[in-house]
Design a protein around this motif. Structure first.
Motif, PDB file in Angstrom:
ATOM      1  N   ARG A   1       0.838  -1.196   0.000  1.00 29.49           N
ATOM      2  CA  ARG A   1       0.000   0.000   0.000  1.00 29.49           C
ATOM      3  C   ARG A   1       0.878   1.253   0.000  1.00 29.49           C
ATOM      4  O   ARG A   1       1.890   1.309   0.698  1.00 29.49           O
ATOM      5  N   LEU A   2       0.467   2.232  -0.773  1.00 31.03           N
ATOM      6  CA  LEU A   2       1.162   3.518  -0.787  1.00 31.03           C
ATOM      7  C   LEU A   2       0.682   4.365   0.391  1.00 31.03           C
ATOM      8  O   LEU A   2      -0.221   3.965   1.134  1.00 31.03           O
ATOM      9  N   ALA A   3       1.273   5.541   0.558  1.00 29.40           N
ATOM     10  CA  ALA A   3       0.913   6.426   1.674  1.00 29.40           C
ATOM     11  C   ALA A   3      -0.553   6.853   1.622  1.00 29.40           C
ATOM     12  O   ALA A   3      -1.194   7.024   2.663  1.00 29.40           O
ATOM     13  N   ASP A   4      -1.091   6.996   0.412  1.00 24.58           N
ATOM     14  CA  ASP A   4      -2.492   7.407   0.277  1.00 24.58           C
ATOM     15  C   ASP A   4      -3.467   6.238   0.392  1.00 24.58           C
ATOM     16  O   ASP A   4      -4.674   6.419   0.255  1.00 24.58           O
TER      17      ASP A   4
END
Length: 109
Positions: free
Chosen positions: A91-94
């Protein structure tokens, strides 16, 4: 791969064939068929199709075309490593899910 889990291979991915008669070949994924866990790969798994003349094709004969290949015989090719790799999900930061190369950690588009 369990049903409903989804495939790691998507349309327009560069994949390598790791098993079967076309082992070692690479190609672009033209179509993914999740229900049967198969993918249609460019210039891989050619079969001869005997066709009769009809409305659409005036001339019959023996045509060569690609046949779908099982997803378990394919591996995604990482652009950075330039070799077939396993794929993980991160998962990315967003909060967006992305596919990740297990060898180098690069995000696979």
């Amino acid at each position: 791969m369990a049903v409903g889990q989804g495939l790691q291979i998507k349309k327009n991915d560069l994949v390598a064939v790791v098993a079967g008669k076309d082992k070692g070949k690479r190609g672009k994924v033209l179509k993914v068929i999740p229900k049967t866990l198969r993918a249609l790969v460019e210039k891989v798994n050619f079969v001869k199709r005997h066709t009769k003349p009809g409305r659409t094709s005036k001339q019959g004969g023996i045509l060569e075309r690609e046949n779908p290949i099982h997803a378990s015989n394919l591996m995604l090719v990482c652009k950075k490593c330039d070799r077939p790799v396993r794929v993980g999900v991160s998962r990315l930061a967003d909060g967006k899910k992305v596919r990740v190369c297990k060898k180098c950690g690069e995000v696979v588009s």
